[in-house]
Design a protein around this motif. Sequence first.
Motif, PDB file in Angstrom:
ATOM      1  N   LEU A 145      47.856  36.578  46.006  1.00 57.88           N
ATOM      2  CA  LEU A 145      46.793  37.082  46.881  1.00 57.88           C
ATOM      3  C   LEU A 145      46.035  35.962  47.568  1.00 57.88           C
ATOM      4  O   LEU A 145      45.806  36.002  48.776  1.00 57.88           O
ATOM      5  CB  LEU A 145      45.809  37.939  46.095  1.00 57.88           C
ATOM      6  CG  LEU A 145      46.345  39.239  45.539  1.00 57.88           C
ATOM      7  CD1 LEU A 145      45.293  39.909  44.669  1.00 57.88           C
ATOM      8  CD2 LEU A 145      46.766  40.157  46.670  1.00 57.88           C
ATOM      9  N   CYS A 146      45.591  34.974  46.774  1.00 56.67           N
ATOM     10  CA  CYS A 146      44.725  33.931  47.328  1.00 56.67           C
ATOM     11  C   CYS A 146      44.653  32.766  46.352  1.00 56.67           C
ATOM     12  O   CYS A 146      44.120  32.910  45.245  1.00 56.67           O
ATOM     13  CB  CYS A 146      43.335  34.502  47.595  1.00 56.67           C
ATOM     14  SG  CYS A 146      42.150  33.279  48.201  1.00 56.67           S
ATOM     15  N   LYS A 147      45.151  31.636  46.762  1.00 58.99           N
ATOM     16  CA  LYS A 147      45.155  30.443  45.903  1.00 58.99           C
ATOM     17  C   LYS A 147      43.721  30.007  45.567  1.00 58.99           C
ATOM     18  O   LYS A 147      43.446  29.537  44.471  1.00 58.99           O
ATOM     19  CB  LYS A 147      45.893  29.286  46.575  1.00 58.99           C
ATOM     20  CG  LYS A 147      47.251  29.602  47.173  1.00 58.99           C
ATOM     21  CD  LYS A 147      48.312  29.862  46.174  1.00 58.99           C
ATOM     22  CE  LYS A 147      49.695  29.956  46.781  1.00 58.99           C
ATOM     23  NZ  LYS A 147      50.188  31.253  47.059  1.00 58.99           N
ATOM     24  N   ARG A 148      42.809  30.171  46.517  1.00 60.54           N
ATOM     25  CA  ARG A 148      41.410  29.803  46.282  1.00 60.54           C
ATOM     26  C   ARG A 148      40.783  30.691  45.201  1.00 60.54           C
ATOM     27  O   ARG A 148      40.097  30.213  44.311  1.00 60.54           O
ATOM     28  CB  ARG A 148      40.627  29.906  47.590  1.00 60.54           C
ATOM     29  CG  ARG A 148      39.175  29.474  47.484  1.00 60.54           C
ATOM     30  CD  ARG A 148      38.514  29.567  48.859  1.00 60.54           C
ATOM     31  NE  ARG A 148      37.122  29.247  48.824  1.00 60.54           N
ATOM     32  CZ  ARG A 148      36.610  28.024  48.955  1.00 60.54           C
ATOM     33  NH1 ARG A 148      37.426  26.998  49.125  1.00 60.54           N
ATOM     34  NH2 ARG A 148      35.313  27.821  48.922  1.00 60.54           N
ATOM     35  N   LYS A 165      39.975  30.541  37.556  1.00 62.61           N
ATOM     36  CA  LYS A 165      40.388  29.703  36.427  1.00 62.61           C
ATOM     37  C   LYS A 165      39.333  28.651  36.073  1.00 62.61           C
ATOM     38  O   LYS A 165      39.314  28.142  34.956  1.00 62.61           O
ATOM     39  CB  LYS A 165      41.728  29.013  36.709  1.00 62.61           C
ATOM     40  CG  LYS A 165      42.908  29.970  36.764  1.00 62.61           C
ATOM     41  CD  LYS A 165      43.042  30.815  35.519  1.00 62.61           C
ATOM     42  CE  LYS A 165      43.639  30.078  34.364  1.00 62.61           C
ATOM     43  NZ  LYS A 165      43.867  30.931  33.186  1.00 62.61           N
ATOM     44  N   LYS A 166      38.438  28.341  37.010  1.00 61.10           N
ATOM     45  CA  LYS A 166      37.358  27.395  36.732  1.00 61.10           C
ATOM     46  C   LYS A 166      36.122  28.103  36.174  1.00 61.10           C
ATOM     47  O   LYS A 166      35.074  27.498  35.989  1.00 61.10           O
ATOM     48  CB  LYS A 166      36.974  26.615  38.002  1.00 61.10           C
ATOM     49  CG  LYS A 166      38.095  25.763  38.559  1.00 61.10           C
ATOM     50  CD  LYS A 166      38.655  24.784  37.548  1.00 61.10           C
ATOM     51  CE  LYS A 166      39.786  23.977  38.149  1.00 61.10           C
ATOM     52  NZ  LYS A 166      40.502  23.160  37.214  1.00 61.10           N
ATOM     53  N   GLY A 167      36.240  29.401  35.919  1.00 60.75           N
ATOM     54  CA  GLY A 167      35.147  30.140  35.315  1.00 60.75           C
ATOM     55  C   GLY A 167      34.106  30.631  36.303  1.00 60.75           C
ATOM     56  O   GLY A 167      33.021  31.052  35.910  1.00 60.75           O
ATOM     57  N   ALA A 226      41.506  25.431  50.460  1.00 59.83           N
ATOM     58  CA  ALA A 226      40.702  25.852  51.608  1.00 59.83           C
ATOM     59  C   ALA A 226      40.714  27.372  51.752  1.00 59.83           C
ATOM     60  O   ALA A 226      41.632  28.053  51.282  1.00 59.83           O
ATOM     61  CB  ALA A 226      41.261  25.217  52.885  1.00 59.83           C
ATOM     62  N   VAL A 227      39.696  27.894  52.399  1.00 60.52           N
ATOM     63  CA  VAL A 227      39.621  29.316  52.699  1.00 60.52           C
ATOM     64  C   VAL A 227      40.692  29.643  53.735  1.00 60.52           C
ATOM     65  O   VAL A 227      40.827  28.956  54.736  1.00 60.52           O
ATOM     66  CB  VAL A 227      38.230  29.697  53.264  1.00 60.52           C
ATOM     67  CG1 VAL A 227      38.211  31.142  53.733  1.00 60.52           C
ATOM     68  CG2 VAL A 227      37.154  29.460  52.231  1.00 60.52           C
ATOM     69  N   ILE A 228      41.461  30.663  53.450  1.00 62.52           N
ATOM     70  CA  ILE A 228      42.442  31.176  54.411  1.00 62.52           C
ATOM     71  C   ILE A 228      42.114  32.641  54.615  1.00 62.52           C
ATOM     72  O   ILE A 228      42.208  33.440  53.686  1.00 62.52           O
ATOM     73  CB  ILE A 228      43.889  31.003  53.897  1.00 62.52           C
ATOM     74  CG1 ILE A 228      44.196  29.524  53.704  1.00 62.52           C
ATOM     75  CG2 ILE A 228      44.876  31.660  54.852  1.00 62.52           C
ATOM     76  CD1 ILE A 228      45.543  29.245  53.062  1.00 62.52           C
ATOM     77  N   CYS A 232      37.227  41.467  48.790  1.00 58.85           N
ATOM     78  CA  CYS A 232      37.382  40.573  47.637  1.00 58.85           C
ATOM     79  C   CYS A 232      36.030  40.284  46.990  1.00 58.85           C
ATOM     80  O   CYS A 232      35.017  40.111  47.669  1.00 58.85           O
ATOM     81  CB  CYS A 232      38.029  39.263  48.089  1.00 58.85           C
ATOM     82  SG  CYS A 232      38.176  38.029  46.784  1.00 58.85           S
ATOM     83  N   ALA A 233      36.027  40.198  45.672  1.00 57.70           N
ATOM     84  CA  ALA A 233      34.807  39.884  44.923  1.00 57.70           C
ATOM     85  C   ALA A 233      34.267  38.495  45.276  1.00 57.70           C
ATOM     86  O   ALA A 233      33.083  38.234  45.120  1.00 57.70           O
ATOM     87  CB  ALA A 233      35.091  39.970  43.426  1.00 57.70           C
ATOM     88  N   TYR A 234      35.108  37.609  45.773  1.00 57.20           N
ATOM     89  CA  TYR A 234      34.712  36.240  46.100  1.00 57.20           C
ATOM     90  C   TYR A 234      34.310  36.070  47.569  1.00 57.20           C
ATOM     91  O   TYR A 234      34.036  34.959  48.003  1.00 57.20           O
ATOM     92  CB  TYR A 234      35.860  35.276  45.770  1.00 57.20           C
ATOM     93  CG  TYR A 234      36.090  35.124  44.286  1.00 57.20           C
ATOM     94  CD1 TYR A 234      35.501  34.098  43.565  1.00 57.20           C
ATOM     95  CD2 TYR A 234      36.900  36.020  43.601  1.00 57.20           C
ATOM     96  CE1 TYR A 234      35.705  33.965  42.206  1.00 57.20           C
ATOM     97  CE2 TYR A 234      37.109  35.891  42.230  1.00 57.20           C
ATOM     98  CZ  TYR A 234      36.512  34.865  41.548  1.00 57.20           C
ATOM     99  OH  TYR A 234      36.715  34.739  40.203  1.00 57.20           O
ATOM    100  N   PHE A 235      34.271  37.139  48.329  1.00 57.48           N
ATOM    101  CA  PHE A 235      33.983  37.058  49.767  1.00 57.48           C
ATOM    102  C   PHE A 235      32.681  36.300  50.038  1.00 57.48           C
ATOM    103  O   PHE A 235      32.644  35.382  50.851  1.00 57.48           O
ATOM    104  CB  PHE A 235      33.932  38.452  50.397  1.00 57.48           C
ATOM    105  CG  PHE A 235      33.643  38.421  51.866  1.00 57.48           C
ATOM    106  CD1 PHE A 235      34.649  38.132  52.771  1.00 57.48           C
ATOM    107  CD2 PHE A 235      32.364  38.674  52.351  1.00 57.48           C
ATOM    108  CE1 PHE A 235      34.389  38.089  54.135  1.00 57.48           C
ATOM    109  CE2 PHE A 235      32.091  38.628  53.705  1.00 57.48           C
ATOM    110  CZ  PHE A 235      33.106  38.342  54.599  1.00 57.48           C
ATOM    111  N   GLY A 236      31.613  36.673  49.379  1.00 56.15           N
ATOM    112  CA  GLY A 236      30.322  36.025  49.598  1.00 56.15           C
ATOM    113  C   GLY A 236      30.361  34.545  49.272  1.00 56.15           C
ATOM    114  O   GLY A 236      29.745  33.724  49.962  1.00 56.15           O
TER     115      GLY A 236
END
Length: 173
Positions: free
Chosen positions: A17-20, A26-28, A147-149, A157-161
């Motif tokens: 889905l997204c490497k970022r 994984k970094k918590g 980087a953001v793609i 996505c929960a990480y959008f913000g």
Amino acid sequence: MLQTQSVGGVDMAYFLLCKRKLWLYKKGIGMEEESDRVLQGAVLHDSAYPRLEKREILIDDAFKIDALDGEYVREVKLSSKMIESDRLQMLFYLYQLSLRGINKKGLISYTNEKRTVEILLTEKGKQEIKKAIAEVYQIIDTPSPPAVIKVPYCKSCAYFGFCYAREADEDDT
């Protein structure tokens, strides 16, 4: 390669889905607890497979599968929008079980669509998952996030913000 962390099925899904997102997770840096979509998935998992005794099974403190049902490992998903990441996640589970001498087939149930997809672990699938695992370790061992793609599903996505905070700041100026 450091390989200080174990890799699980969710990591395989995030890898496609997204490497970022994978790196952040994984970094918590967890954003999932604030996501409505993740909450929907949690509710779905809690109510899925009520007739099965073997649900939410933790294997060797390494990864968790939704359910075992005879010859099948079962996973439940809301929709098939991310079918390739779902497939890779299931291949990971089947591969990991095969390494432990347990040979199963996979079934992914898409509840919103009332359909189920069967996944088989083939030699090609084993090679694909081995390669993906190695690439996941490469990503999580890097000192900074990829980087953001922008992709179509970023907004849900929960990480959008987190990923687009700078853009919001720039829009305010």
